[in-house]
Scaffold this active site. Structure first.
Site, PDB file in Angstrom:
ATOM      1  N   HIS A 115       0.094   0.121 -13.020  1.00 31.62           N
ATOM      2  CA  HIS A 115       0.914  -1.036 -13.401  1.00 31.62           C
ATOM      3  C   HIS A 115       2.348  -0.557 -13.646  1.00 31.62           C
ATOM      4  CE1 HIS A 115       1.501  -5.102 -14.882  1.00 31.62           C
ATOM      5  NE2 HIS A 115       2.260  -4.586 -15.825  1.00 31.62           N
ATOM      6  N   ASN A 138      -6.316   1.370 -12.125  1.00 30.53           N
ATOM      7  CA  ASN A 138      -5.221   0.516 -11.666  1.00 30.53           C
ATOM      8  C   ASN A 138      -3.902   1.143 -12.086  1.00 30.53           C
ATOM      9  OD1 ASN A 138      -3.932  -1.877 -10.622  1.00 30.53           O
ATOM     10  ND2 ASN A 138      -3.648  -2.562 -12.742  1.00 30.53           N
ATOM     11  N   GLU A 162       6.006   5.715  -9.526  1.00 27.28           N
ATOM     12  CA  GLU A 162       4.571   5.401  -9.470  1.00 27.28           C
ATOM     13  C   GLU A 162       3.848   6.281  -8.459  1.00 27.28           C
ATOM     14  OE1 GLU A 162       3.051   1.337  -9.102  1.00 27.28           O
ATOM     15  OE2 GLU A 162       5.048   0.634  -9.582  1.00 27.28           O
ATOM     16  N   GLY A 213       0.792  -1.227   0.000  1.00 31.39           N
ATOM     17  CA  GLY A 213       0.000   0.000   0.000  1.00 31.39           C
ATOM     18  C   GLY A 213       0.826   1.280   0.000  1.00 31.39           C
ATOM     19  N   SER A 214       2.060   1.231  -0.567  1.00 26.88           N
ATOM     20  CA  SER A 214       2.855   2.461  -0.545  1.00 26.88           C
ATOM     21  C   SER A 214       2.304   3.501  -1.532  1.00 26.88           C
ATOM     22  CB  SER A 214       4.333   2.176  -0.814  1.00 26.88           C
ATOM     23  OG  SER A 214       4.556   1.862  -2.166  1.00 26.88           O
ATOM     24  N   ASN A 215       1.728   3.046  -2.637  1.00 28.10           N
ATOM     25  CA  ASN A 215       1.061   3.989  -3.551  1.00 28.10           C
ATOM     26  C   ASN A 215      -0.145   4.621  -2.859  1.00 28.10           C
ATOM     27  OD1 ASN A 215       2.131   4.144  -6.408  1.00 28.10           O
ATOM     28  ND2 ASN A 215       2.197   1.954  -6.059  1.00 28.10           N
ATOM     29  N   ASP A 233      -5.050  -5.974 -16.403  1.00 31.26           N
ATOM     30  CA  ASP A 233      -4.208  -4.984 -17.097  1.00 31.26           C
ATOM     31  C   ASP A 233      -4.678  -4.630 -18.509  1.00 31.26           C
ATOM     32  OD1 ASP A 233      -2.518  -5.138 -14.848  1.00 31.26           O
ATOM     33  OD2 ASP A 233      -1.379  -6.775 -15.728  1.00 31.26           O
TER      34      ASP A 233
HETATM   35  C1  GRF Z   1       2.885  -1.400  -7.648  1.00 26.11           C
HETATM   36  O1  GRF Z   1       4.078  -1.680  -8.301  1.00 26.11           O
HETATM   37  C2  GRF Z   1       1.741  -1.329  -8.642  1.00 26.11           C
HETATM   38  O2  GRF Z   1       2.146  -0.910  -9.901  1.00 26.11           O
HETATM   39  C3  GRF Z   1       1.281  -2.750  -8.713  1.00 26.11           C
HETATM   40  O3  GRF Z   1       1.427  -3.235  -7.407  1.00 26.11           O
HETATM   41  C4  GRF Z   1       2.456  -2.527  -6.732  1.00 26.11           C
HETATM   42  C5  GRF Z   1       1.882  -2.042  -5.447  1.00 26.11           C
HETATM   43  O4  GRF Z   1       2.867  -1.482  -4.622  1.00 26.11           O
HETATM   44  N1  GRF Z   1      -0.058  -2.841  -9.260  1.00 26.11           N
HETATM   45  P1  GRF Z   1       2.414  -0.823  -3.242  1.00 26.11           P
HETATM   46  O5  GRF Z   1       1.585  -1.872  -2.502  1.00 26.11           O
HETATM   47  O6  GRF Z   1       1.626   0.387  -3.558  1.00 26.11           O
HETATM   48  O7  GRF Z   1       3.705  -0.527  -2.528  1.00 26.11           O
END
Ligand code: GRF
Length: 205
Positions: free
Chosen positions: A111, A109, A181, A14-16, A152
């Site tokens: 990717h 999403n 990202e 969940g870092s994004n 995707d």
């Molecule tokens: C990311 O690389 C995203 O592109 C993919 O899953 C990963 C999730 O990373 N769909 P995080 O959990 O947000 O760190």
């Protein structure tokens, strides 16, 4: 202008998601994180939700063995929290037909590659970056796309490019792409919130 309510689906780190939550809190993004749903009760994503004071929900084939009921529960949870836009932030499951229908063109999403290359079943995590390195490509990138019933494959909303360096390994590339990202997701959500990027009409076929 009304804040966009965001609902997250995340399986692991969940870092994004955290980057987006931080941007909302710091008012760099005109949106409000409303709920985090995870299929993994031990996920870092649920811990992050708790630490950020966001509702967290564990919904999986263990809590709901019937896929149709799981789909319904995910949909109700999103709707009960008033979610406008669903963000898949490392969610390792397909979205069920009811949720897809109700949030058609409103599920995004991210990717870690330039789709349509290096996408689809089995193309997740380090496998993506291993495939990029093995191909000898000079560039990779990040794709944000709308979600449909296949992994995707939905329409691409935005992409950014990153060089593959001669010294890169799958691990160094993965690290650099992930950093990008987190910024890119916030940038693109901002453009959506500001109306600079217009998503296709919800419910349009
Ligand atoms: C990311 O690389 C995203 O592109 C993919 O899953 C990963 C999730 O990373 N769909 P995080 O959990 O947000 O760190």
């Amino acid at each position: 202008m009304k804040k966009l309510k965001l609902g997250f689906l995340a399986s692991h780190g969940g870092s994004n998601m955290q980057a987006i939550v931080d941007a909302c809190r710091e008012e760099r993004l005109h949106a409000e994180p409303s709920v985090v749903i995870s299929n993994n009760h031990d996920s870092e994503a649920l811990k992050r939700a708790k630490n950020s004071g966001i509702s967290g929900c564990y919904l999986s084939t263990k809590t709901h063995p019937d896929p149709a009921l799981l789909d319904e529960q995910i949909l109700h949870t999103l709707q009960n929290h008033g979610v406008d836009l669903v963000i898949l932030a490392g969610y390792m499951r397909k979205i069920g037909p009811k949720t897809l229908h109700a949030y058609f063109n409103r599920i995004l999403n991210i990717h870690p590659a330039l789709l349509p290359k290096y996408g689809g079943k089995g193309m997740y995590g380090i496998h993506v970056h291993e495939a990029v390195i093995a191909s000898g490509d000079f560039e990779t990138g990040v794709t944000i796309h709308l979600v449909n019933a296949e992994y995707d494959e939905g329409p691409i909303i935005a992409q950014c490019r990153l060089p593959v360096l001669p010294t890169d390994t799958a691990q160094t590339l993965a690290g650099r792409v992930l950093l990008r990202e987190r910024q890119f997701f916030v940038e693109i959500l901002n453009s959506i919130a500001q109306g600079e990027i217009e998503l296709p009409r919800q419910g349009a076929v």
